[in-house]
Design a protein around this motif. Structure first.
Motif, PDB file in Angstrom:
ATOM      1  N   GLY A  32       0.794  -1.222   0.000  1.00 53.31           N
ATOM      2  CA  GLY A  32       0.000   0.000   0.000  1.00 53.31           C
ATOM      3  C   GLY A  32       0.821   1.265   0.000  1.00 53.31           C
ATOM      4  N   ASP A  33       2.114   1.153  -0.371  1.00 43.45           N
ATOM      5  CA  ASP A  33       3.004   2.312  -0.331  1.00 43.45           C
ATOM      6  C   ASP A  33       3.361   2.840  -1.713  1.00 43.45           C
ATOM      7  OD1 ASP A  33       3.110   2.131   2.435  1.00 43.45           O
ATOM      8  OD2 ASP A  33       4.835   0.771   2.393  1.00 43.45           O
ATOM      9  N   ALA A  34       2.756   2.295  -2.749  1.00 44.75           N
ATOM     10  CA  ALA A  34       3.147   2.676  -4.108  1.00 44.75           C
ATOM     11  C   ALA A  34       2.658   4.080  -4.442  1.00 44.75           C
ATOM     12  CB  ALA A  34       2.599   1.667  -5.109  1.00 44.75           C
ATOM     13  N   GLU A  35       3.530   4.848  -5.072  1.00 44.55           N
ATOM     14  CA  GLU A  35       3.161   6.159  -5.582  1.00 44.55           C
ATOM     15  C   GLU A  35       3.335   6.144  -7.094  1.00 44.55           C
ATOM     16  OE1 GLU A  35       5.155   9.366  -3.719  1.00 44.55           O
ATOM     17  OE2 GLU A  35       4.538   8.813  -1.680  1.00 44.55           O
ATOM     18  N   ILE A  36       2.265   6.338  -7.803  1.00 44.94           N
ATOM     19  CA  ILE A  36       2.308   6.329  -9.266  1.00 44.94           C
ATOM     20  C   ILE A  36       2.406   7.765  -9.744  1.00 44.94           C
ATOM     21  CG2 ILE A  36       1.191   5.550 -11.373  1.00 44.94           C
ATOM     22  CD1 ILE A  36       1.914   3.277  -9.489  1.00 44.94           C
ATOM     23  N   GLY A  37       3.639   8.182 -10.061  1.00 42.40           N
ATOM     24  CA  GLY A  37       3.832   9.535 -10.564  1.00 42.40           C
ATOM     25  C   GLY A  37       3.861   9.520 -12.083  1.00 42.40           C
ATOM     26  N   MET A  38       4.744  10.290 -12.654  1.00 42.85           N
ATOM     27  CA  MET A  38       4.884  10.336 -14.107  1.00 42.85           C
ATOM     28  C   MET A  38       5.759   9.170 -14.572  1.00 42.85           C
ATOM     29  SD  MET A  38       3.193  12.445 -15.895  1.00 42.85           S
ATOM     30  CE  MET A  38       4.179  12.479 -17.370  1.00 42.85           C
ATOM     31  N   CYS A  39       5.160   7.991 -14.640  1.00 45.15           N
ATOM     32  CA  CYS A  39       5.875   6.796 -15.084  1.00 45.15           C
ATOM     33  C   CYS A  39       5.554   6.553 -16.549  1.00 45.15           C
ATOM     34  CB  CYS A  39       5.463   5.585 -14.247  1.00 45.15           C
ATOM     35  SG  CYS A  39       5.719   5.801 -12.475  1.00 45.15           S
ATOM     36  N   GLU A  40       6.553   6.712 -17.404  1.00 44.43           N
ATOM     37  CA  GLU A  40       6.328   6.560 -18.829  1.00 44.43           C
ATOM     38  C   GLU A  40       6.936   5.262 -19.336  1.00 44.43           C
ATOM     39  OE1 GLU A  40       6.827   9.094 -23.012  1.00 44.43           O
ATOM     40  OE2 GLU A  40       7.514   9.926 -21.099  1.00 44.43           O
ATOM     41  N   ASN A  41       6.162   4.539 -20.115  1.00 47.52           N
ATOM     42  CA  ASN A  41       6.593   3.269 -20.675  1.00 47.52           C
ATOM     43  C   ASN A  41       7.700   3.494 -21.719  1.00 47.52           C
ATOM     44  OD1 ASN A  41       6.779   0.634 -21.544  1.00 47.52           O
ATOM     45  ND2 ASN A  41       4.797   0.605 -22.577  1.00 47.52           N
ATOM     46  N   PRO A  42       8.883   2.886 -21.548  1.00 48.28           N
ATOM     47  CA  PRO A  42       9.947   3.075 -22.534  1.00 48.28           C
ATOM     48  C   PRO A  42       9.765   2.203 -23.775  1.00 48.28           C
ATOM     49  CG  PRO A  42      10.701   1.584 -20.829  1.00 48.28           C
ATOM     50  CD  PRO A  42       9.322   2.046 -20.421  1.00 48.28           C
ATOM     51  N   LEU A  43       8.790   1.289 -23.727  1.00 49.73           N
ATOM     52  CA  LEU A  43       8.618   0.319 -24.807  1.00 49.73           C
ATOM     53  C   LEU A  43       7.532   0.756 -25.789  1.00 49.73           C
ATOM     54  CD1 LEU A  43       8.707  -2.980 -22.698  1.00 49.73           C
ATOM     55  CD2 LEU A  43      10.581  -1.954 -23.990  1.00 49.73           C
ATOM     56  N   THR A  44       7.938   1.101 -27.003  1.00 50.87           N
ATOM     57  CA  THR A  44       6.958   1.289 -28.065  1.00 50.87           C
ATOM     58  C   THR A  44       6.383  -0.071 -28.427  1.00 50.87           C
ATOM     59  OG1 THR A  44       8.604   0.967 -29.805  1.00 50.87           O
ATOM     60  CG2 THR A  44       8.289   3.230 -28.983  1.00 50.87           C
ATOM     61  N   ILE A  45       5.321  -0.117 -29.186  1.00 53.14           N
ATOM     62  CA  ILE A  45       4.721  -1.387 -29.568  1.00 53.14           C
ATOM     63  C   ILE A  45       5.699  -2.195 -30.417  1.00 53.14           C
ATOM     64  CG2 ILE A  45       3.589  -0.635 -31.698  1.00 53.14           C
ATOM     65  CD1 ILE A  45       2.009  -2.815 -28.948  1.00 53.14           C
ATOM     66  N   GLU A  46       6.514  -1.507 -31.218  1.00 57.15           N
ATOM     67  CA  GLU A  46       7.520  -2.200 -32.029  1.00 57.15           C
ATOM     68  C   GLU A  46       8.612  -2.801 -31.145  1.00 57.15           C
ATOM     69  OE1 GLU A  46       5.337   0.679 -34.465  1.00 57.15           O
ATOM     70  OE2 GLU A  46       6.495   0.918 -32.603  1.00 57.15           O
ATOM     71  N   ARG A  47       9.048  -2.057 -30.141  1.00 57.07           N
ATOM     72  CA  ARG A  47      10.061  -2.565 -29.220  1.00 57.07           C
ATOM     73  C   ARG A  47       9.513  -3.730 -28.404  1.00 57.07           C
ATOM     74  NH1 ARG A  47      15.457  -3.303 -28.284  1.00 57.07           N
ATOM     75  NH2 ARG A  47      15.795  -3.591 -26.042  1.00 57.07           N
ATOM     76  N   LEU A  48       8.250  -3.625 -28.021  1.00 61.34           N
ATOM     77  CA  LEU A  48       7.622  -4.699 -27.267  1.00 61.34           C
ATOM     78  C   LEU A  48       7.585  -5.984 -28.089  1.00 61.34           C
ATOM     79  CD1 LEU A  48       6.226  -5.453 -24.628  1.00 61.34           C
ATOM     80  CD2 LEU A  48       4.075  -4.640 -25.588  1.00 61.34           C
ATOM     81  N   ALA A  49       7.249  -5.871 -29.367  1.00 63.45           N
ATOM     82  CA  ALA A  49       7.251  -7.040 -30.246  1.00 63.45           C
ATOM     83  C   ALA A  49       8.645  -7.647 -30.323  1.00 63.45           C
ATOM     84  CB  ALA A  49       6.753  -6.660 -31.640  1.00 63.45           C
TER      85      ALA A  49
END
Length: 422
Positions: free
Chosen positions: A152-169
């Protein structure tokens, strides 16, 4: 290549402080030897071709000789000389000290092996390793901690995904094999193909005494891959294989699947069966999963480009990737992954359950457009569970491949897989 820290590193050290020996199990090429060697002060590599015959002779006459060396002593691929299991257990009883041995193994020995007389209960602690998670391979920022979410201590700030859909593939096709990370793009993609070829043509025939047809092994794996992240029955897989192999029997299929499980390749997700407020029945079938999505991709002969052209299959493989990472992240938390699906078709792709009873429900969606429905399903599931018996969920979360992490007004977390860590 410089060693990349693994989730298992701290766990090996912790288990060495509380047990005489630690057994690190998992598929070949996932990094068990490197992780074991990091904590070891001496090592015995049983697959060394220059010394293998000598080691076997020593094991036949006096296996305790192979245990001599500074401790912790690494016994790599111990299952190639199964008598070492009893030797380690006996040495643990004699020495009465913690942290004596580290064993690694990429196949479980047969339950009725004549060379193993005793379990390692109380002497040998087990640790499961898998291919590298995105956080371990440096593909995830790790800004959102699973442990903190449970506490219960998580803070969700400006977390941006580094993975584009192409990188994820790409990372799905590359897989979590440590050896692929030092290679260039095309060569890295070949690692999973090489793994599958080795598995089909060599490893599966070393796991027990029965000869297995490589074409049949490939057919079984292809069926598994086509049905990844579903509750497909064994009979459906049988019919799928029979399309090209009419001679296969139920017993033969079971034998092949057992071999793949013993090699830590097939790793299904079991159904969670909590108490419900209603009389709705819960489906108990396992969900089909492999230890790494790259195995499915390689056996189906896909590439990042072809994967992006079949977004339906992409979604199922993305779920397999999420399951792989969640299993890795839950290991230090003493947790396991389940799935939920009832007869009204209400489901959760993953139920994360810790051994102290805490739990969380997770849906997996590749894009942001599906988030609304996924969050509604999670909230509906929360209402259906009898929380007086299993407790309130620690959190509800939608894992996505989209850009940002945030907490919705209804309390549901939306987190890209590329932002998670243990």
């Amino acid at each position: 290549m410089n060693y990349l820290d693994r989730i298992a590193d701290e766990m090996v050290e912790r288990k060495l402080r509380s047990s005489a020996a630690v057994l690190i199990e998992g598929p070949k090429w996932c990094g068990k030897t490197s992780t074991g060697a990091k904590s070891a002060k001496s090592a015995l590599y049983l697959q060394d071709p220059d010394r293998r015959a000598i080691y076997r002779q020593m094991a036949d006459s006096q296996p305790s000789l192979l245990l001599q060396g500074e401790t912790p002593r690494l016994l790599d691929e111990w299952q190639t000389i199964p008598v070492l299991w009893d030797a380690v257990r006996f040495a643990a009883d004699q020495r009465q000290e913690m942290g004596q041995f580290i064993l690694t193994g990429s196949a479980t020995p047969l339950d009725d092996s004549a060379e193993i007389e005793h379990t390692g209960l109380g002497r040998i602690a087990r640790l499961r390793m898998r291919p590298m998670s995105l956080w371990e391979s440096k593909d995830s920022t790790g800004q959102v901690s699973l442990r903190e979410l449970f506490e219960g201590d998580a803070e969700i700030g400006m977390c941006e995904n580094p993975l584009t859909i192409e990188r994820l593939a790409y990372v799905m096709c590359r897989g979590g094999w440590p050896g692929s990370l030092r290679l260039r793009h095309k060569e890295a993609l070949d690692v999973a193909y090489n793994y599958v070829d080795e598995l089909i043509n060599v490893d599966v025939n070393r796991v027990d005494d029965s000869e297995k047809n490589p074409d049949r092994v490939r057919s079984v794996l292809r069926s598994y891959a086509r049905n990844i992240s579903t509750m497909t029955s064994a009979s459906t897989i049988m019919n799928d294989v029979k399309a090209n192999d009419i001679t296969i029997t139920d017993k033969t299929l079971a034998n092949y699947l057992t071999a793949l499980r013993r090699l830590f390749v097939v790793e299904d997700v079991k159904a969670w069966q909590p108490s419900l407020r209603s009389k709705t029945a819960i489906r108990t079938s396992d969900k089909r999963h492999l230890t790494d999505p790259s195995i499915a991709i390689a056996v189906l002969e896909l590439t990042p480009k072809s994967l992006l052209e079949d977004f339906n299959l992409f979604g199922f493989l993305f779920e397999d990737l999420c399951v792989r990472d969640m299993r890795a992240y839950l290991e230090p938390l003493r947790g396991s992954v389940f799935h939920y699906h009832d007869t009204s078709d209400l489901e959760a792709d993953m139920i994360l359950r810790l051994n102290d009873g805490r739990w969380a429900a997770v849906e997996v969606k590749t894009g942001s457009k599906e988030t609304e429905l996924a969050a509604a399903n999670l909230l509906k599931l929360k209402e259906r569970i009898d929380t007086s018996k299993v407790g309130e969920p620690s959190f509800l979360m939608v894992i996505t491949g989209s850009q940002f992490a945030y907490r919705r007004s209804d309390g549901v977390y939306v987190v890209p897989l590329g932002c998670l860590r243990p």
